[in-house]
Structures are given as structure tokens and as C-alpha cells.
Design an enzyme around this catalytic site. Structure first.
Site, short mmCIF file in Angstrom:
data_model
loop_
_atom_site.label_atom_id
_atom_site.label_comp_id
_atom_site.label_asym_id
_atom_site.label_seq_id
_atom_site.Cartn_x
_atom_site.Cartn_y
_atom_site.Cartn_z
N SER A 141 4.88 6.67 -15.17
CA SER A 141 6.14 5.93 -15.06
C SER A 141 6.84 6.11 -16.39
CB SER A 141 5.81 4.44 -14.86
OG SER A 141 6.97 3.64 -15.05
N TYR A 154 1.16 -3.10 -16.92
CA TYR A 154 1.62 -1.82 -16.37
C TYR A 154 1.75 -0.80 -17.51
CZ TYR A 154 4.51 0.98 -13.07
OH TYR A 154 5.02 1.93 -12.23
N1 LIG Z 1 9.47 2.78 -7.37
C1 LIG Z 1 9.64 2.87 -8.67
O1 LIG Z 1 10.71 2.55 -9.21
C2 LIG Z 1 8.52 3.42 -9.53
C3 LIG Z 1 8.85 3.81 -10.85
C4 LIG Z 1 7.84 4.35 -11.64
C5 LIG Z 1 6.57 4.54 -11.14
N2 LIG Z 1 6.29 4.14 -9.85
C6 LIG Z 1 4.92 4.40 -9.37
O2 LIG Z 1 4.96 5.06 -8.11
C7 LIG Z 1 3.82 4.71 -7.33
C8 LIG Z 1 4.17 4.11 -5.97
O3 LIG Z 1 5.47 3.99 -5.88
P1 LIG Z 1 6.46 4.03 -4.62
O4 LIG Z 1 7.70 3.49 -5.22
O5 LIG Z 1 6.46 5.37 -3.99
O6 LIG Z 1 5.82 2.91 -3.68
P2 LIG Z 1 6.09 2.32 -2.22
O7 LIG Z 1 6.19 0.86 -2.39
O8 LIG Z 1 7.20 3.03 -1.52
O9 LIG Z 1 4.72 2.71 -1.51
C9 LIG Z 1 3.49 2.33 -2.00
C10 LIG Z 1 2.44 2.67 -0.96
O10 LIG Z 1 1.16 2.44 -1.56
C11 LIG Z 1 0.30 1.91 -0.58
N3 LIG Z 1 -0.78 1.19 -1.24
C12 LIG Z 1 -0.67 0.04 -1.94
N4 LIG Z 1 -1.87 -0.36 -2.37
C13 LIG Z 1 -2.78 0.55 -1.94
C14 LIG Z 1 -4.17 0.66 -2.04
N5 LIG Z 1 -4.91 -0.27 -2.68
N6 LIG Z 1 -4.79 1.72 -1.47
C15 LIG Z 1 -4.07 2.64 -0.79
N7 LIG Z 1 -2.73 2.59 -0.67
C16 LIG Z 1 -2.07 1.55 -1.23
C17 LIG Z 1 1.20 0.99 0.24
O11 LIG Z 1 0.66 0.70 1.51
C18 LIG Z 1 2.51 1.78 0.29
O12 LIG Z 1 2.60 2.58 1.45
C19 LIG Z 1 3.01 3.75 -8.19
O13 LIG Z 1 2.06 4.48 -8.91
C20 LIG Z 1 4.09 3.17 -9.11
O14 LIG Z 1 3.52 2.65 -10.28
C21 LIG Z 1 7.23 3.58 -9.06
#
Ligand SMILES: NC(=O)c1ccc[n+]([C@@H]2O[C@H](COP(=O)([O-])OP(=O)(O)OC[C@H]3O[C@@H](n4cnc5c(N)ncnc54)[C@H](O)[C@@H]3O)[C@@H](O)[C@H]2O)c1
Length: 259
Positions: A141, A154
Site C-alpha cells: 500500500s 496497517y
Molecule cells: N482499496 C484500497 O484503497 C487499497 C489501497 C491500498 C492497499 N489495499 C490492499 O488491497 C488488498 C485488498 O483490497 P481490495 O480493495 O481489492 O479489497 P476488496 O474489499 O474489494 O476485496 C477484498 C476481498 O478479500 C476477501 N477476504 C477478506 N478476508 C479474507 C480472508 N481472511 N481470507 C480470504 N479472503 C478474504 C473478501 O471476501 C473480499 O472479496 C488488501 O491487501 C489491502 O490492504 C487496498
């Protein structure tokens, strides 16, 4: 096609960036294991891929379960015969403050963001080695590159990911196993809403999670949140052979936020 005959795993692929990546990699010729906690979401992504003529399987379970985190590698090689790439995308925002912190939340955040992805990586290494090399991508991130006043745990987790990437990349370079991180800024997915609406994140008066999402995203130099497909594009490059001389990198994809 940029991933012809490649076999890979994408975790947290039922939604957001992981979903966009799994669909994109399959379009580029990869066979993909779609891993997610939510079985319906994983099945829906697999259906999208197979309806378009691609190859995918759904593996649903909780990646904080060590056996599951390990087992997804076994299930993938059982289904497709080998493994070429792994995108450790799973993660969660964790608590918004260290004051009054429930340390169980700390343990959960570290287990999911750091330990689970290391366990999957450990399981993947022999398979990548057996193919004469491969590519591992972690989702860090911008909070793995700069401080975030709202996310101390985080920060610990995502700086940890970047550190792990730097170390593992050196250790496995001679074996042609590349290890990189993608560092998204605010991306328009459900997690961005979860992030700003955490119970301990103290929404400023007059703000709703949605106004705050728009405000945070508007603070990037590009003035907008990223789209999941924009992260999938970066992931495709880093996981494919096009990045054959790229390892140990933490690539910010953030509309200029950390510039
Ligand atoms: N969205 C943002 O702005 C952002 C920014 C920086 C980093 N991230 C990182 O991106 C990743 C996820 O982001 P996204 O925005 O694509 O998420 P999202 O919310 O669209 O999807 C997350 C998915 O993870 C699954 N999940 C949650 N817990 C789980 C578990 N214990 N085992 C298996 N699956 C699980 C959920 O069911 C969901 O489908 C994370 O690592 C997050 O830290 C997100």
C-alpha cells in the site's frame, strides 16, 4: 497473450483489485485459482472467466487458517499441474489507533496481512523452483511507503510486506523467482469504504464514509481514486515475463500520492 500457459493464484480475488487481476490474467492466457473467503464471490469470478473461454477454479476459505493458506498451492497444482505465479493480495486495514487498542485486533491484522501471505509464499516456493522460476507479487500500500496517521498497525504490516519483498527478492533472485510489491493509493473498492468507516477512525463532523472517500481520493495529485483495473495492469506487468529483470521493487500505483 501476455500470460500464455502460465498458472497462478490470486488471493482476495472475489472483489476489487484481485477480481480485476484474475479476470485480466485469464484473458491474457493464464489459468487462475481464484481464492476468497466468500464462496459466492469466488464462484462468480470463475464464471466470468470461464464464460469468456478462460480457465479458473474457485478456492474458498479463510487465509488466516494456516492450513488453508498453505493448501491453496496444493489445490492449484492439483487442478492445473504446476505454478508460475502467486499474487498475495489479501489484507485488511486493521485498527485506526493504538490508544485503547484491542490487541486481538492487532494479532488478527498481522496474521492476515503478514503471516498468512508468508505461509502461502513458503508453500509456493518449491513449486516455482520446480518450474525453473516464477513470480510472486505482494499487495502492500502507499501505507507501506509513507506514514498514515489513521493506520498505525496497517503501517507496521505494509512496511513489513515491503521489507519482506526486499529480502526475499535477493534471496531467490538466482533461482529466477522474482518478488515484488504493488503499493496502491486509494482505489475504488469496498475496502476503501471499510477503511474510512472503521469504528475507531473518528469521522470528522459532517462527513460520511462516502464524502471522506471522495475527499481522500481527491487529495491525490490526479484528484481521483484509482480503479481496480489500473492495479491489475501493474500486477500483470510485474507477474509476467515482461518484468524479467524487475525484482525487489515496491511500485506505487497511486495517482502521484507519494510523489
Ligand atoms: N482499496 C484500497 O484503497 C487499497 C489501497 C491500498 C492497499 N489495499 C490492499 O488491497 C488488498 C485488498 O483490497 P481490495 O480493495 O481489492 O479489497 P476488496 O474489499 O474489494 O476485496 C477484498 C476481498 O478479500 C476477501 N477476504 C477478506 N478476508 C479474507 C480472508 N481472511 N481470507 C480470504 N479472503 C478474504 C473478501 O471476501 C473480499 O472479496 C488488501 O491487501 C489491502 O490492504 C487496498
Amino acid at each position: 497473450m501476455r500470460m500464455q500457459n502460465k498458472i497462478g493464484i490470486v488471493t482476495a480475488a472475489g472483489s476489487g483489485m484481485g477480481r480485476a487481476g484474475a479476470i485480466r490474467f485469464a484473458k491474457e492466457g493464464a489459468s487462475v485459482a481464484v481464492v476468497d473467503l466468500n464462496p459466492e464471490a469466488a464462484a462468480a469470478v470463475v464464471k466470468t472467466i470461464t464464460d469468456a473461454g478462460g480457465k479458473a477454479i474457485a478456492l474458498s476459505g479463510d487465509l488466516t487458517d494456516n492450513d488453508f493458506a498453505r493448501g491453496i498451492v496444493r489445490e492449484t497444482t492439483k487442478a492445473f499441474g504446476a505454478l508460475d505465479f502467486l499474487w498475495n493480495h489479501v489484507g485488511s486495514p486493521g485498527p485506526a489507533s493504538i490508544e485503547g487498542l484491542d490487541w486481538n485486533d492487532y494479532d488478527f491484522t498481522m496474521n492476515l496481512n503478514v503471516k498468512s501471505v508468508l505461509i502461502t509464499t513458503e508453500a509456493a516456493l518449491p513449486e516455482l523452483r520446480a518450474r525453473g522460476g516464477g513470480s510472486i507479487l505482494f499487495t502492500a500500500s502507499t501505507s507501506g511507503l509513507v506514514g498514515s496517521q489513521f493506520s498505525p498497525v496497517y503501517n507496521v504490516a505494509k512496511f513489513g510486506i515491503v521489507g519482506m519483498v526486499r529480502g526475499l527478492s535477493k534471496r531467490y533472485a538466482k533461482e529466477k523467482i522474482r518478488v515484488n510489491a504493488v503499493c496502491p493509493g486509494p482505489i475504488d473498492t469496498p475496502m476503501l469504504r471499510v477503511f474510512v468507516a472503521r469504528p475507531d477512525s473518528q469521522l470528522p463532523a459532517g462527513e460520511t464514509p462516502e464524502t471522506l472517500v471522495q475527499k481522500r481520493a481527491g487529495q491525490t495529485p490526479m484528484g481521483r481514486p484509482g480503479q481496480p483495473e489500473e492495479i491489475a495492469n501493474a500486477a500483470l506487468f510485474l507477474l509476467s515475463d515482461e518484468a524479467s529483470f524487475v525484482t525487489g521493487v515496491a511500485l506505487a500505483v497511486d495517482g502521484g500520492a507519494t510523489a
